[in-house]
Design an enzyme around this catalytic site. Structure first.
Site, mmCIF file in Angstrom:
data_model
loop_
_atom_site.group_PDB
_atom_site.id
_atom_site.type_symbol
_atom_site.label_atom_id
_atom_site.label_comp_id
_atom_site.label_asym_id
_atom_site.label_seq_id
_atom_site.Cartn_x
_atom_site.Cartn_y
_atom_site.Cartn_z
ATOM 1 N N SER A 24 82.581 -8.804 149.934
ATOM 2 C CA SER A 24 82.055 -7.614 150.600
ATOM 3 C C SER A 24 81.925 -6.492 149.575
ATOM 4 C CB SER A 24 82.979 -7.167 151.736
ATOM 5 O OG SER A 24 83.049 -8.145 152.745
ATOM 6 N N THR A 26 82.564 -3.432 149.137
ATOM 7 C CA THR A 26 83.308 -2.226 149.494
ATOM 8 C C THR A 26 84.149 -1.725 148.319
ATOM 9 O OG1 THR A 26 85.111 -3.592 150.393
ATOM 10 C CG2 THR A 26 83.417 -2.823 151.937
ATOM 11 N N ALA A 265 94.411 -6.696 145.311
ATOM 12 C CA ALA A 265 93.575 -6.021 146.301
ATOM 13 C C ALA A 265 92.658 -5.046 145.582
ATOM 14 C CB ALA A 265 94.436 -5.290 147.325
ATOM 15 N N LYS A 266 91.637 -4.578 146.277
ATOM 16 C CA LYS A 266 90.678 -3.661 145.669
ATOM 17 C C LYS A 266 91.308 -2.325 145.289
ATOM 18 C CE LYS A 266 86.581 -5.716 147.735
ATOM 19 N NZ LYS A 266 85.473 -5.604 148.704
ATOM 20 N N ARG A 267 92.438 -2.018 145.894
ATOM 21 C CA ARG A 267 93.110 -0.773 145.529
ATOM 22 C C ARG A 267 93.712 -0.847 144.129
ATOM 23 N NH1 ARG A 267 96.212 -3.146 149.516
ATOM 24 N NH2 ARG A 267 98.189 -4.068 148.827
#
Length: 304
Positions: A24, A26, A265-267
């Protein structure tokens, strides 16, 4: 010949193998994404099959075109090629609408007017707080509304989501199962996840519906993805049965974690592929970080 680790668990001679990587847009890809993409790419290439790329951009509030462009650039830098055109989910809402219409014609959908806060409050006040694949299991508040009441509330403009009536669907399909290349034969239990949402006003399809439709449309025969999505397969297998879609095989691989055991994670911006590249890491080094050390990638000419 390229040499690879044994993690792929590929069955020799399966030239009809079609896998896909479906991020995705994002945020930027991280090491966990690289690991998952390499698992799917290698499974297809070792079997003489096809590796497809799909961008799951149905969330129009969070997905951004610059992240889509970054996904393509990161994968190319990593040494991964894909077959055919990239499928953007945002270009296929009509297909998801057609699938929703088919389910509605079978009497399997109903409008839910409950807010997320109302659902959470009702679950918290129940004797138990069951959970499903994407949060607390819906207690069925709107399932019993009379047809006239549903029509009235829709007519006055109340916001609503479309939910799948789990009890009716299970009665219609009977027992279902799927084959996971790691776990083995799995009995599907979609009813345990309750009446999942398949569409909202601000999102004309759900992840579950779009994935089921897309995998069939793209001819995917082996779904490789993280084990965190194992539970979602119960719902996807049900949708395949209801819509008459072909059933692929699955391989839910372990998630890549850091030294403390935490999943990426994307963080974790410092470990994005873009940040690693900017810090001077080579594609070979990043593949090693992603658990694919020693691989020699030999991209093919893409079939565009």
């Amino acid at each position: 010949m390229a040499r690879y680790l044994s993690l792929a668990m590929v069955t020799p001679g399966m030239s009809d193998t079609v896998t896909r990587f479906a991020p995705s847009p994002t945020g930027h890809l991280h090491l966990g994404h690289a690991h998952s993409a390499l698992v799917g790419w290698r499974a297809a290439r070792e079997a003489g099959g096809r590796f497809l790329l799909r961008v799951e951009d149905i969330d129009r509030t969070r997905c951004r075109p610059e992240f889509t462009a970054a996904i393509l650039a990161d994968l190319a830098w990593l040494g991964l090629d894909w077959d055919g055109e990239v499928r953007l989910q945002s270009q296929h809402f009509a297909e998801y609408r057609a699938a929703l219409d088919r389910l509605a014609q079978q009497g399997l959908l109903y409008p839910c007017f409950c807010s997320r806060a109302a659902i959470k409050a009702e679950v918290m006040h129940a004797d138990q707080a069951p959970h499903r694949v994407d949060g607390p299991r819906y207690p069925g508040t709107c399932r019993a509304l009379a047809p006239a009441e549903r029509e009235r509330r829709v007519a006055v403009g109340e916001r609503f989501a479309l939910r799948l009536d789990a009890a009716r669907t299970v009665a219609l399909t009977g027992p279902l199962w799927w084959q996971d290349e790691i776990t083995g034969r799995v009995a599907a239990d979609p009813a345990s996840h309750g009446d999942v949402v398949l569409a909202r006003k601000d999102m004309p399809t759900s992840y579950h519906l779009a994935v089921a439709v897309d995998d069939a449309a793209q001819g995917v025969t082996l779904v490789t993805r993280g084990e965190d999505l194992f539970a979602a397969t119960h719902v996807h297998r049900l949708l395949q049965a209801l819509l008459g879609l072909p059933v692929p095989r699955w391989r839910h691989h372990p998630l890549l974690t850091d030294a403390s055991g935490r999943r990426y994670a994307k963080r974790d911006r410092a470990l994005s592929l873009r940040a690693l590249r900017a810090a001077g890491h080579t594609p070979q080094a990043v593949r090693a970080m992603a658990g694919h050390a020693g691989e020699s990638l030999e991209p093919r000419t893409q079939h565009r």
